[in-house]
Design an enzyme around this catalytic site. Structure first.
Site, PDB file in Angstrom:
ATOM      1  N   GLY A  68       0.815  -1.212   0.000  1.00 11.00           N
ATOM      2  CA  GLY A  68       0.000   0.000   0.000  1.00 11.00           C
ATOM      3  C   GLY A  68       0.847   1.260   0.000  1.00 11.00           C
ATOM      4  O   GLY A  68       0.513   2.246  -0.663  1.00 11.00           O
ATOM      5  N   CYS A 322       0.352   0.782  12.253  1.00 11.59           N
ATOM      6  CA  CYS A 322       1.595   0.808  11.490  1.00 11.59           C
ATOM      7  C   CYS A 322       2.681   1.523  12.275  1.00 11.59           C
ATOM      8  O   CYS A 322       3.851   1.375  11.996  1.00 11.59           O
ATOM      9  CB  CYS A 322       1.389   1.485  10.137  1.00 11.59           C
ATOM     10  SG  CYS A 322       0.400   0.475   9.045  1.00 11.59           S
TER      11      CYS A 322
HETATM   12  N1  PLP Z   1      -2.842   2.970   3.877  1.00 10.46           N
HETATM   13  C1  PLP Z   1      -3.563   2.583   4.943  1.00 10.46           C
HETATM   14  C2  PLP Z   1      -4.906   3.200   5.173  1.00 10.46           C
HETATM   15  C3  PLP Z   1      -3.062   1.637   5.837  1.00 10.46           C
HETATM   16  O1  PLP Z   1      -3.795   1.264   6.888  1.00 10.46           O
HETATM   17  C4  PLP Z   1      -1.772   1.106   5.599  1.00 10.46           C
HETATM   18  C5  PLP Z   1      -1.172   0.152   6.569  1.00 10.46           C
HETATM   19  O2  PLP Z   1      -1.475   0.204   7.743  1.00 10.46           O
HETATM   20  C6  PLP Z   1      -1.071   1.509   4.449  1.00 10.46           C
HETATM   21  C7  PLP Z   1      -1.640   2.441   3.621  1.00 10.46           C
HETATM   22  C8  PLP Z   1       0.274   0.949   4.110  1.00 10.46           C
HETATM   23  O3  PLP Z   1       0.142  -0.306   3.481  1.00 10.46           O
HETATM   24  P1  PLP Z   1       1.386  -1.324   3.447  1.00 10.46           P
HETATM   25  O4  PLP Z   1       1.557  -1.822   4.834  1.00 10.46           O
HETATM   26  O5  PLP Z   1       0.966  -2.404   2.501  1.00 10.46           O
HETATM   27  O6  PLP Z   1       2.555  -0.559   2.925  1.00 10.46           O
END
Ligand code: PLP
Length: 379
Positions: A68, A322
């Site tokens: 993402g 995250c």
């Molecule tokens: N966007 C949102 C809304 C998310 O919740 C996250 C991860 O928590 C991401 C982007 C990032 O995705 P990735 O972990 O695949 O890089």
């Protein structure tokens, strides 16, 4: 252990695991023209069709990325590069850091789009801002609005926002990482120009994602090399990851009804926490993801709760998952106007495809027990 942190990462779905194991047997480069190479290509294209179908898109408009974060980065940097910086970014105050920070590094002006106390993009503010947009000074408006918030689960008015921005001649990017498999994600109905996805939030593997790009929408690559993914994202494809993503996307859309049915158990849990402890539930008054609950009680620090619940056999997270590990105040709750004392004690419970009927009750039991030992005792 009850796992209640699906918004951080959902456990791997059995369909995804099976597809990944099968893909690991295909030991060739999808760009090679020989038989094994063609078999690898077939794995990638099957997954592309699955991901495309999951969001109502043509397979050929799906670009696989490493997740993402990279999908968001490609959208924001790619459009700014293609427009030769003749644009201004409008970023909602509750976007994930993958959007906020990439916007900050895009080399153009960035404006924060306002959020209501309920945690939704303020459409009145957006209408007003678009009416006053100075194209000569600010260039094209490029809006970044997420599908559903990772912390509160609040579903954003994406199609309305995209229409307002489109009528002003602008473009919209939607981070739908938390939407896939939880609510319907249909690029046509949303009317957006770019849409980011991540496999591991939908029961696929970590380290794999995709950017959907509307046919004809401006976009330059940010990674250069072998020209894979229509030259929009060079680099040999993550074959097993992509296979797992495709299978997870398909399964998560198939099972969406089951996930949405979790709302009743979630609401019952929240009602119990409100009546027995007086918690505040964030975003309770608006449409939210059925499997997400973010609540707080002042004076019971989030880290303490996460540890107490871990000891009680429940895995939850505080603030944005995250960034858990590094404890910092939630920008999302701050944008919603939450008092610091309340924001500092917010925890997120998020469930998903493997959640069992009694799991919400168990979360409430463990949380109330910890609260009675600490904050409720002193109140
Ligand atoms: N966007 C949102 C809304 C998310 O919740 C996250 C991860 O928590 C991401 C982007 C990032 O995705 P990735 O972990 O695949 O890089």
């Amino acid at each position: 252990m009850i796992y209640a942190d699906y918004n951080a990462t959902a456990p791997l779905r059995p369909e995804a695991r099976a597809a990944m194991i099968a893909a690991l047997e295909v030991q060739a480069n999808p760009s090679s023209v020989h038989g094994p190479g063609r078999a690898a290509r077939k794995v990638v294209e099957t997954a592309r069709a699955q991901v495309g179908a999951a969001i109502g898109a043509r397979a050929q408009d799906v670009v696989f990325t490493s997740g993402g974060t990279e999908a968001n980065a490609l959208a924001l940097h790619g459009v700014v590069a293609q427009l030769e910086r003749k644009c201004t970014l409008l970023v909602s105050a509750i976007e994930h850091e993958a959007v906020i920070k990439n916007a900050g590094y895009a080399g153009v002006g960035v404006e924060t789009a306002y959020i209501t106390a309920d945690g939704k993009l303020d459409l009145d503010w957006l209408r007003d801002r678009m009416a006053k947009w100075d194209h000569d000074r600010d260039g094209l408006p490029l809006m970044a609005i997420m599908m559903a918030n990772n912390e509160t689960g609040v579903i954003q008015p994406v199609s309305e926002a995209a229409m307002i921005v489109r009528e002003a001649g602008g473009l919209t990017h939607c981070d739908a990482v938390q939407g896939l498999g939880k609510i319907m994600v249909n690029v046509g109905l949303l009317g957006v120009d770019y849409l980011a996805l991540s496999a591991h939030k939908a029961g696929g593997p970590q380290g794999c994602g995709a950017l959907w790009v509307r046919s004809g929408a401006p976009l330059k690559p940010v990674l250069f090399g072998g020209g894979q993914e229509r030259s929009l994202r060079s680099g040999t494809e993550n074959l097993s990851g992509i296979a797992g993503f495709g299978a997870a996307a398909e399964a998560s859309v198939r099972d969406m009804g089951k996930l949405q049915a979790l709302a009743a158990a979630r609401d019952a849990m929240e009602a119990r926490l409100i009546s027995e402890a007086g918690v505040t539930v964030f975003g309770a008054g608006v449409e939210r993801l059925a499997q997400t609950s973010n609540f707080a009680i002042a004076g019971f620090r989030a880290e303490t709760q996460v540890m107490a619940m871990d000891l009680g056999g429940v895995a939850v997270s505080s603030g944005s998952a995250c960034s858990s590990g590094k404890v910092k105040r939630s920008l999302v709750l701050a944008a919603m106007g939450a008092e610091d004392a309340l924001a500092d004690s917010a925890i997120r419970v998020s469930f998903g495809w493997d959640t069992q009927p009694g799991d919400f009750d168990r979360v409430a039991d463990v949380w109330l027990e910890a609260a009675r030992r600490t904050v409720l005792k002193t109140n």
